[in-house]
Design a protein around this motif. Structure first.
Motif, mmCIF file in Angstrom:
data_model
loop_
_atom_site.group_PDB
_atom_site.id
_atom_site.type_symbol
_atom_site.label_atom_id
_atom_site.label_comp_id
_atom_site.label_asym_id
_atom_site.label_seq_id
_atom_site.Cartn_x
_atom_site.Cartn_y
_atom_site.Cartn_z
ATOM 1 N N GLY A 88 8.644 9.068 -15.826
ATOM 2 C CA GLY A 88 9.726 8.713 -14.842
ATOM 3 C C GLY A 88 10.132 7.056 -15.284
ATOM 4 O O GLY A 88 9.416 6.388 -15.544
ATOM 5 N N ILE A 89 11.325 6.927 -15.397
ATOM 6 C CA ILE A 89 11.569 5.435 -15.754
ATOM 7 C C ILE A 89 12.658 4.946 -14.487
ATOM 8 O O ILE A 89 12.900 3.872 -14.691
ATOM 9 N N GLY A 90 13.516 5.907 -14.015
ATOM 10 C CA GLY A 90 14.127 5.465 -12.867
ATOM 11 C C GLY A 90 15.094 6.857 -12.467
ATOM 12 O O GLY A 90 14.879 7.839 -12.698
ATOM 13 N N TRP A 91 16.185 6.421 -11.438
ATOM 14 C CA TRP A 91 16.654 7.311 -10.897
ATOM 15 C C TRP A 91 18.237 7.225 -11.365
ATOM 16 O O TRP A 91 18.833 6.573 -11.586
ATOM 17 N N LEU B 69 19.887 9.447 1.066
ATOM 18 C CA LEU B 69 18.573 8.756 0.773
ATOM 19 C C LEU B 69 18.679 8.284 -0.740
ATOM 20 O O LEU B 69 18.960 9.220 -1.703
ATOM 21 N N ILE B 70 18.405 7.115 -0.984
ATOM 22 C CA ILE B 70 18.366 6.589 -2.102
ATOM 23 C C ILE B 70 16.978 6.232 -2.472
ATOM 24 O O ILE B 70 16.356 5.503 -1.679
ATOM 25 N N PRO B 71 16.411 6.987 -3.452
ATOM 26 C CA PRO B 71 14.828 6.907 -3.702
ATOM 27 C C PRO B 71 14.706 5.687 -4.257
ATOM 28 O O PRO B 71 15.263 4.799 -5.097
ATOM 29 N N HIS B 72 13.490 4.998 -3.961
ATOM 30 C CA HIS B 72 12.970 3.638 -4.420
ATOM 31 C C HIS B 72 12.670 3.916 -5.890
ATOM 32 O O HIS B 72 11.956 4.928 -6.350
ATOM 33 N N HIS B 73 12.872 2.698 -6.523
ATOM 34 C CA HIS B 73 12.509 2.681 -8.167
ATOM 35 C C HIS B 73 11.007 3.280 -8.186
ATOM 36 O O HIS B 73 10.889 3.903 -9.258
ATOM 37 N N PHE B 74 10.059 2.553 -7.749
ATOM 38 C CA PHE B 74 8.754 2.719 -7.792
ATOM 39 C C PHE B 74 8.163 4.348 -7.474
ATOM 40 O O PHE B 74 7.379 4.690 -8.071
ATOM 41 N N LEU B 75 9.129 4.995 -6.977
ATOM 42 C CA LEU B 75 9.008 6.296 -6.731
ATOM 43 C C LEU B 75 8.832 7.124 -7.999
ATOM 44 O O LEU B 75 8.419 8.032 -8.412
ATOM 45 N N ALA B 76 10.086 6.638 -8.816
ATOM 46 C CA ALA B 76 10.499 7.093 -10.011
ATOM 47 C C ALA B 76 9.174 6.979 -11.154
ATOM 48 O O ALA B 76 9.007 7.780 -11.846
ATOM 49 N N HIS C 64 2.493 10.745 -8.832
ATOM 50 C CA HIS C 64 2.135 11.711 -7.768
ATOM 51 C C HIS C 64 3.769 12.422 -7.225
ATOM 52 O O HIS C 64 3.691 12.906 -6.312
ATOM 53 N N ILE C 65 4.754 12.291 -7.957
ATOM 54 C CA ILE C 65 6.191 12.783 -7.668
ATOM 55 C C ILE C 65 6.023 14.364 -7.975
ATOM 56 O O ILE C 65 5.308 14.854 -8.488
ATOM 57 N N ASN C 66 6.636 14.888 -7.145
ATOM 58 C CA ASN C 66 6.780 16.501 -6.914
ATOM 59 C C ASN C 66 7.491 16.956 -8.314
ATOM 60 O O ASN C 66 8.544 16.423 -8.649
ATOM 61 N N ALA C 67 6.835 18.084 -8.821
ATOM 62 C CA ALA C 67 7.330 18.601 -10.058
ATOM 63 C C ALA C 67 8.548 19.336 -9.907
ATOM 64 O O ALA C 67 9.209 19.629 -10.781
ATOM 65 N N LYS C 68 9.133 19.745 -8.645
ATOM 66 C CA LYS C 68 10.337 20.040 -8.143
ATOM 67 C C LYS C 68 11.522 19.402 -8.367
ATOM 68 O O LYS C 68 12.626 19.701 -8.315
ATOM 69 N N ILE C 69 11.121 18.020 -8.585
ATOM 70 C CA ILE C 69 12.342 16.899 -8.592
ATOM 71 C C ILE C 69 13.140 17.378 -9.931
ATOM 72 O O ILE C 69 12.520 17.467 -10.998
ATOM 73 N N GLU C 70 14.549 17.297 -9.721
ATOM 74 C CA GLU C 70 15.365 17.595 -11.031
ATOM 75 C C GLU C 70 15.081 16.465 -12.186
ATOM 76 O O GLU C 70 15.212 15.280 -11.377
ATOM 77 N N VAL D 219 1.015 -1.213 -0.082
ATOM 78 C CA VAL D 219 -0.236 0.045 0.122
ATOM 79 C C VAL D 219 0.840 1.215 -0.185
ATOM 80 O O VAL D 219 1.744 1.496 0.663
ATOM 81 N N GLY D 220 0.982 1.928 -0.940
ATOM 82 C CA GLY D 220 1.511 3.350 -1.126
ATOM 83 C C GLY D 220 2.611 3.132 -1.902
ATOM 84 O O GLY D 220 3.136 2.209 -2.530
ATOM 85 N N THR D 221 3.700 4.193 -1.887
ATOM 86 C CA THR D 221 4.781 4.058 -2.601
ATOM 87 C C THR D 221 6.017 4.373 -1.685
ATOM 88 O O THR D 221 5.864 5.448 -0.983
ATOM 89 N N SER D 222 7.095 3.600 -1.520
ATOM 90 C CA SER D 222 8.043 3.518 -0.656
ATOM 91 C C SER D 222 8.789 4.863 -1.286
ATOM 92 O O SER D 222 9.011 4.960 -2.564
ATOM 93 N N LEU D 223 9.449 5.595 -0.288
ATOM 94 C CA LEU D 223 10.194 6.812 -0.770
ATOM 95 C C LEU D 223 11.494 6.374 -0.974
ATOM 96 O O LEU D 223 12.170 6.874 -1.751
ATOM 97 N N GLY D 224 12.198 5.342 -0.062
ATOM 98 C CA GLY D 224 13.635 4.982 -0.504
ATOM 99 C C GLY D 224 14.232 4.312 0.970
ATOM 100 O O GLY D 224 13.572 4.131 1.820
ATOM 101 N N GLU D 225 15.597 4.307 0.619
ATOM 102 C CA GLU D 225 16.261 3.991 1.987
ATOM 103 C C GLU D 225 17.694 4.715 2.246
ATOM 104 O O GLU D 225 18.033 5.294 1.403
ATOM 105 N N ILE D 226 18.023 4.988 3.566
ATOM 106 C CA ILE D 226 19.097 5.642 3.798
ATOM 107 C C ILE D 226 20.550 4.648 3.543
ATOM 108 O O ILE D 226 20.248 3.584 4.124
#
Length: 114
Positions: free
Chosen positions: A84-87, A31-38, A42-48, A19-26
């Motif tokens: 988004g396809i990844g980080w 912080l290494i963002p989770h692939h599913f976040l990419a 619903h990702i923030n438009a301010k992400i480079e 349930v939900g989207t993992s943000l990542g792990e330290i």
């Protein structure tokens, strides 16, 4: 909140794998963002972002070097046509590709050649 309410009201009837989207792990105090976040819409438009061509998408998915020359250093959401396809983390002389190993494509599986 409606989604959370739905989950709470139906959790006895359905099996929710996640349930939900993992943000990542330290890792190493970073912080290494989770692939599913990419992949989230619903990702923030301010992400480079680092917008790549179709050919560069294939290189990214094969974990090969792809174009990033005119890009500032730092963590980037790799995108193609706005999706988004990844980080990737752009460094001085290379890019760290954060694509999970099990999402990679290999030449022998899809018939591509180098």
């Amino acid at each position: 909140y409606k989604a959370l309410e739905f989950i709470n009201n139906t959790k006895e009837m359905f099996y929710f794998k996640q349930v939900g989207t993992s943000l990542g792990e330290i890792k190493h105090q970073e912080l290494i963002p989770h692939h599913f976040l990419a992949l989230s819409n619903h990702i923030n438009a301010k992400i480079e972002t680092l917008e790549v061509s179709k050919g560069e998408v294939i290189k990214y998915l094969k974990k090969e070097v792809f174009g990033y020359d005119k890009c500032r250093m730092g963590l980037k959401l790799v995108t193609h046509k706005g999706f988004g396809i990844g980080w990737a983390k752009v460094l001085n002389n290379r890019v760290n590709n954060y694509l999970p190993q099990n999402w990679m494509i290999f030449n022998k599986e899809i018939g591509l050649s180098k």
